[in-house]
Design a protein around this motif. Structure first.
Motif, PDB file in Angstrom:
ATOM      1  N   MET A   1       0.825  -1.213   0.000  1.00  0.00           N
ATOM      2  CA  MET A   1       0.000   0.000   0.000  1.00  0.00           C
ATOM      3  C   MET A   1       0.859   1.264   0.000  1.00  0.00           C
ATOM      4  O   MET A   1       0.443   2.295  -0.482  1.00  0.00           O
ATOM      5  CB  MET A   1      -0.916   0.007   1.218  1.00  0.00           C
ATOM      6  N   LYS A   2       2.082   1.174   0.549  1.00  0.00           N
ATOM      7  CA  LYS A   2       2.951   2.340   0.626  1.00  0.00           C
ATOM      8  C   LYS A   2       3.978   2.380  -0.496  1.00  0.00           C
ATOM      9  O   LYS A   2       4.837   3.258  -0.520  1.00  0.00           O
ATOM     10  CB  LYS A   2       3.642   2.379   1.987  1.00  0.00           C
ATOM     11  N   ILE A   3       3.914   1.429  -1.434  1.00  0.00           N
ATOM     12  CA  ILE A   3       4.853   1.402  -2.551  1.00  0.00           C
ATOM     13  C   ILE A   3       4.647   2.642  -3.416  1.00  0.00           C
ATOM     14  O   ILE A   3       3.515   3.046  -3.704  1.00  0.00           O
ATOM     15  CB  ILE A   3       4.645   0.125  -3.386  1.00  0.00           C
ATOM     16  N   GLU A   4       5.744   3.255  -3.856  1.00  0.00           N
ATOM     17  CA  GLU A   4       5.668   4.406  -4.750  1.00  0.00           C
ATOM     18  C   GLU A   4       5.509   3.929  -6.193  1.00  0.00           C
ATOM     19  O   GLU A   4       6.238   3.040  -6.653  1.00  0.00           O
ATOM     20  CB  GLU A   4       6.929   5.258  -4.619  1.00  0.00           C
ATOM     21  N   VAL A   5       4.545   4.527  -6.917  1.00  0.00           N
ATOM     22  CA  VAL A   5       4.303   4.193  -8.322  1.00  0.00           C
ATOM     23  C   VAL A   5       4.283   5.487  -9.131  1.00  0.00           C
ATOM     24  O   VAL A   5       4.050   6.579  -8.605  1.00  0.00           O
ATOM     25  CB  VAL A   5       2.993   3.420  -8.504  1.00  0.00           C
ATOM     26  N   THR A   6       4.519   5.361 -10.438  1.00  0.00           N
ATOM     27  CA  THR A   6       4.576   6.544 -11.304  1.00  0.00           C
ATOM     28  C   THR A   6       3.700   6.436 -12.540  1.00  0.00           C
ATOM     29  O   THR A   6       3.445   7.446 -13.197  1.00  0.00           O
ATOM     30  CB  THR A   6       6.017   6.791 -11.769  1.00  0.00           C
ATOM     31  N   SER A   7       3.226   5.255 -12.897  1.00  0.00           N
ATOM     32  CA  SER A   7       2.576   5.053 -14.193  1.00  0.00           C
ATOM     33  C   SER A   7       1.155   5.601 -14.259  1.00  0.00           C
ATOM     34  O   SER A   7       0.676   5.943 -15.345  1.00  0.00           O
ATOM     35  CB  SER A   7       2.557   3.559 -14.546  1.00  0.00           C
TER      36      SER A   7
END
Length: 635
Positions: free
Chosen positions: A1-7
């Motif tokens: 849930m705390k993972i950073e994503v950019t897409s």
């Protein structure tokens, strides 16, 4: 849930803040799975259909309409589109890197066209590699086994100075043939060599990245070619090469926490020597993006893009493109506004993308999304989006030799054999989608999280076919030609849901599960429902149920056992039954720098079927059980 994503929004944000159905496959997931290729790793994502057609051939899609030439998925490598204009899809044998250098794979289920443009219809896959600073030192890996006959990889990371790290890598492998349904050799063994580099440079608020790859593949296939003489098919065993390379340059400037500029350009060139036999296919892309805050509640991102495709195709007995050489230009602009309606509670995302392509002219792809954060542990999102899949050269310029018929309905016998020929037309329009989605995420406890998503997709003007007028054929053997012409007469709707759960019963044990349900209803020309698995026949060519269960147990810091159970329901379009299989990986680390692996793949049966080629008549294959061992050194 705390993972950073950019897409999802083309900026960094926590997964819990994303108003899309998104799943992240981490490097740890890939390493524990035993996957040796990107398609194998994608099986971990719910809602993604991954089916192996042969040793080097795959059918991959999201939320249905799958096939070897699936065309409703946008795939990116570090933000570089790997789409081919020949059929609006991806040639998966050309998409690879050192698998240890992948940082994560972000999988968006549902339209991403507002951000990523045409063809991001059913989903977006972004394969993101590690920064050069994260791959310092030496890595050597080698191994082999039954189906994975042998492989090796080496990577070295260093620094020109403290601000300029780099890495170089090389890898190669040999994979065995698959077998036909009768157990004979299909002659589709695959040998590959690849090398590449990445250089990052940071100075103040600026970041520069230069990255490139080259590859060569030796591949084979068994084609059931149409023949004008009885028995009207002939087996053609082909062996050939494909090669290519790419280079990417990216500049980022961070102006503030909420303001930045990005400029990226890349060039890609490949040569294929299987159907369609491409002398060359090259693409050039320039992408600009600017993020800036407006007033106190608006976070705006806008951008411009230009893309050039140039390709030349050589005529074969199976495919012909007229003209054989063509250049296409795509222009686009997008804007996306994140509006904070209630601070830290309710956000509205509005955006649209304007595209212009040489096939259909202007296209508009808007979307609206709502994100409601109930508290730190729970959030609900909903969206409505429009996306289009623009035509390809495969629908405009192609002629594909199909089956040879001895009779037609109403004509029991004809004096000459009849060759069905699929023919492109410049009257083919864009396929269109209106998508309705909703999702829920919850951190049930510190060691447990769930992610649920549901959707209803309404498609119009999908690909269909109609018969043209029979004409005499050319050649030494007298015959007739029955044209099969592309139309946009298919409509469809699909609905489904995806769920995933992540539970850590203890510090040593992690369990991950996912389930996907999909149903598709199509309305198309009944004469061609059995011809196109990616359109009119999609209701029978995609699994209704998919289940994945993974168990990762660390006996100690040195010994790990990973199990992966999968179930996929049958595909009646290809007469493929459902299957259950399991992969296992045992990892032992006797010292800090050395690690040994033993991997078993598809263990529950000697072989099984997963999919079959559409349009190009590659022989149907069975995917074998495999076992391999691997050793890895890090210095």
């Amino acid at each position: 849930m705390k993972i950073e994503v950019t897409s999802a929004s083309r900026r960094s944000q926590k997964l819990s803040e994303v108003s899309s159905a998104i799943f992240v496959i981490t490097q740890d997931d890939i390493r524990r799975s035993g996957a040796t290729s990107i398609p194998e790793a994608l099986r971990m994502a719910p809602g993604v259909e991954v089916a192996r057609v042969g040793t080097d051939k795959w059918s991959i899609s999201v939320r249905g309409f799958n096939g070897r030439f699936a065309n409703k998925l946008q795939v990116l490598m570090d933000g570089r589109s790997v789409y081919t204009p020949l059929f609006s899809g991806v040639i998966w044998s050309q998409q690879d890197t050192l698998i240890e250098d992948i940082e994560r794979i972000e999988v968006i289920r549902g339209p991403g066209a507002t951000v990523w443009g045409a063809n991001a219809v059913n989903g977006v896959i972004n394969i993101i590699t590690k920064k050069a600073a994260d791959t310092q030192g030496m890595l050597v890996t080698t191994g082999g086994g039954s189906f994975e006959q042998g492989f090796a990889g080496v990577r070295y990371g260093g620094k020109f100075n403290e601000d300029t790290p780099f890495r170089i890598y090389a890898k190669g492998f040999s994979r065995d043939n698959t077998t036909s349904l009768s157990g004979t050799n299909v002659h589709d063994n695959w040998r590959s060599a690849r090398a590449g580099f990445r250089l990052d440079h940071r100075r103040g608020i600026d970041q520069l990245t230069l990255q490139g790859d080259i590859f060569v593949n030796s591949i084979g296939d068994s084609l059931l070619q149409p023949s004008l003489a009885a028995p009207y098919t002939c087996l053609d065993i082909v062996n050939s090469k494909e090669k290519g390379g790419n280079i990417r340059l990216r500049w980022d400037r961070t102006l503030s926490e909420k303001s930045s500029i990005m400029l990226q350009t890349y060039y890609d060139r490949v040569n294929n020597q299987l159907a369609p036999w491409t002398k060359y296919a090259e693409s050039f892309d320039v992408d600009f993006q600017h993020r800036l805050p407006l007033f106190t509640r608006h976070d705006v991102t806008w951008g411009l893009n230009y893309r050039l495709y140039n390709n030349k195709v050589q005529e074969t007995e199976l495919t012909t493109f007229t003209p054989n050489q063509k250049t296409n230009h795509n222009f686009s602009a997008f804007i996306r506004d994140e509006i904070m309606l209630l601070p830290d509670k309710l956000s509205l995302f509005l955006g649209t993308r304007l595209d212009h392509n040489d096939f259909t002219g202007p296209e508009v792809q808007p979307s609206g999304r709502l994100m409601w954060t109930l508290n730190e542990q729970n959030s609900i999102w909903a969206s409505i989006s429009r996306a289009v899949r623009i035509p390809s050269r495969g629908e405009n310029d192609v002629t594909i030799a199909g089956r040879v018929l001895q009779s037609l309905p109403g004509m029991p016998m004809t004096p000459l054999p009849i060759l069905m020929a699929v023919q492109g037309t410049n009257q083919f329009n864009s396929e269109k989608l209106i998508a309705y989605e909703m999702g829920y995420r919850s951190q049930l406890a510190s060691n447990t999280s769930i992610d649920l998503a549901g959707f209803f997709n309404d498609y119009s003007q999908l690909r269909d076919f109609r018969f043209g007028q029979i004409t005499p054929g050319n050649g030494t053997l007298p015959h007739l030609i029955l044209p099969v012409l592309f139309t946009n007469d298919t409509s469809a709707y699909s609905c489904g849901m995806e769920s995933s759960i992540d539970w850590r019963p203890s510090e040593k044990w992690r369990l991950q599960g996912s389930y996907s349900y999909l149903t598709i209803h199509t309305d198309s020309n009944p004469e061609f429902k059995q011809m196109d698995s990616t359109s009119g026949g999609a209701n029978k060519a995609n699994p209704r149920h998919q289940l994945s269960f993974r168990s990762h147990y660390d006996f100690s810091d040195r010994l790990q056992l990973n199990l992966w159970l999968r179930y996929v329901s049958g595909l009646t379009f290809f007469n493929i039954p459902n299957y259950v299989t399991m992969d296992t990986k045992l990892a032992w680390k006797p010292s800090r720098n050395t690690e040994f692996f033993v991997v078993g793949q598809n263990l529950f049966s000697q072989n099984h079927r997963e999919s079959q080629s559409d349009f190009i008549p590659s022989m149907a294959t069975q995917i074998p059980r495999g076992v391999y061992a691997d050793v890895e050194w890090r210095f």
